[in-house]
Design a protein around this motif. Structure first.
Motif, PDB file in Angstrom:
ATOM      1  N   GLN A   1       1.232  10.244  -5.796  1.00  0.00           N
ATOM      2  CA  GLN A   1       1.227  11.642  -5.365  1.00  0.00           C
ATOM      3  C   GLN A   1       1.127  12.499  -6.609  1.00  0.00           C
ATOM      4  O   GLN A   1       1.677  12.125  -7.627  1.00  0.00           O
ATOM      5  CB  GLN A   1       2.496  11.964  -4.577  1.00  0.00           C
TER       6      GLN A   1
ATOM      7  N   SER B   1      -4.552  12.501  -3.085  1.00  0.00           N
ATOM      8  CA  SER B   1      -4.614  12.334  -1.634  1.00  0.00           C
ATOM      9  C   SER B   1      -4.629  10.853  -1.263  1.00  0.00           C
ATOM     10  O   SER B   1      -5.137  10.013  -2.016  1.00  0.00           O
ATOM     11  CB  SER B   1      -5.859  13.015  -1.071  1.00  0.00           C
ATOM     12  N   ASN B   2      -4.085  10.565  -0.099  1.00  0.00           N
ATOM     13  CA  ASN B   2      -4.085   9.190   0.405  1.00  0.00           C
ATOM     14  C   ASN B   2      -5.511   8.660   0.491  1.00  0.00           C
ATOM     15  O   ASN B   2      -5.779   7.506   0.153  1.00  0.00           O
ATOM     16  CB  ASN B   2      -3.429   9.125   1.787  1.00  0.00           C
TER      17      ASN B   2
ATOM     18  N   VAL C   1       0.499   4.318  -2.701  1.00  0.00           N
ATOM     19  CA  VAL C   1       0.143   5.675  -2.275  1.00  0.00           C
ATOM     20  C   VAL C   1       1.246   6.654  -2.658  1.00  0.00           C
ATOM     21  O   VAL C   1       0.969   7.731  -3.205  1.00  0.00           O
ATOM     22  CB  VAL C   1      -0.143   5.706  -0.752  1.00  0.00           C
ATOM     23  N   SER C   2       2.509   6.293  -2.410  1.00  0.00           N
ATOM     24  CA  SER C   2       3.598   7.229  -2.709  1.00  0.00           C
ATOM     25  C   SER C   2       3.776   7.431  -4.214  1.00  0.00           C
ATOM     26  O   SER C   2       4.140   8.523  -4.654  1.00  0.00           O
ATOM     27  CB  SER C   2       4.906   6.779  -2.068  1.00  0.00           C
TER      28      SER C   2
ATOM     29  N   GLN D   1       0.827  -1.211   0.000  1.00  0.00           N
ATOM     30  CA  GLN D   1       0.000   0.000   0.000  1.00  0.00           C
ATOM     31  C   GLN D   1       0.860   1.258   0.000  1.00  0.00           C
ATOM     32  O   GLN D   1       0.569   2.207  -0.732  1.00  0.00           O
ATOM     33  CB  GLN D   1      -0.928  -0.027   1.206  1.00  0.00           C
ATOM     34  N   ARG D   2       1.905   1.261   0.783  1.00  0.00           N
ATOM     35  CA  ARG D   2       2.770   2.445   0.875  1.00  0.00           C
ATOM     36  C   ARG D   2       3.370   2.787  -0.503  1.00  0.00           C
ATOM     37  O   ARG D   2       3.447   3.951  -0.875  1.00  0.00           O
ATOM     38  CB  ARG D   2       3.880   2.202   1.890  1.00  0.00           C
TER      39      ARG D   2
END
Length: 160
Positions: free
Chosen positions: A55, A58-59, A51-52, A47-48
């Motif tokens: 960008q 938004s998360n 999400v990164s 997930q990290r």
């Protein structure tokens, strides 16, 4: 649009409402399509990382679309315990389902796929459709030899 066609087929659920849900989940937004193009085809994507890589979205938006893709059966999710700096942490991962792999491949340029990968994908697709055709032949009392002949004719045409 050029004359060459990429013979791409997306296996979908049988129910119309489920088909709609899958297709709208995957193609309803730029974020969903970016998520699919970020995922690894054969392995877990954490997930990290997702999400990164998305960008400046938004998360919250990314997590909303991840949930939608999981609910539609495009992705599976899980948790894994990892040790970072001597501390145990739980991390969330996502992995494409069988159907999800096909949607991701649809968004992947052919140039990025190796000949070995394409061979593997075509083999999976052929097995999937052969089983589906066998089932339809049984249900509708169709002689499966007809489809074997169609396939052999296609092979013969390709060679000439």
């Amino acid at each position: 649009m050029g004359e060459e066609r990429w013979p791409f087929i997306i296996p979908l659920p049988t129910e119309t409402r489920d088909q709609y849900r899958v297709l709208t989940s995957a193609f309803s937004s730029d974020i969903a399509m970016k998520i699919l193009s970020t995922l690894r085809l054969e392995d877990r994507t954490y997930q990290r990382e997702i999400v990164s890589s998305l960008q400046p979205h938004s998360n919250k938006s990314v997590l909303k679309y991840l949930r939608m893709l999981v609910d539609a059966g495009i992705l599976e999710e899980g948790m894994e315990k990892v040790t970072v700096d001597g501390r145990a942490r739980w991390v969330k991962w996502y992995k494409p389902t069988f159907m999800g792999r096909w949607l991701i491949l649809l968004l992947t340029p052919r140039e990025r796929l190796s000949p070995e990968w394409i061979k593997s994908v075509v083999e999976d697709l052929l097995k999937f459709y052969a089983k589906s055709i066998a089932k339809l032949c049984s249900v509708y009392d169709i002689d499966p030899e007809y489809f074997r002949k169609v396939f052999e004719e296609a092979l013969t045409e390709r060679k000439s």
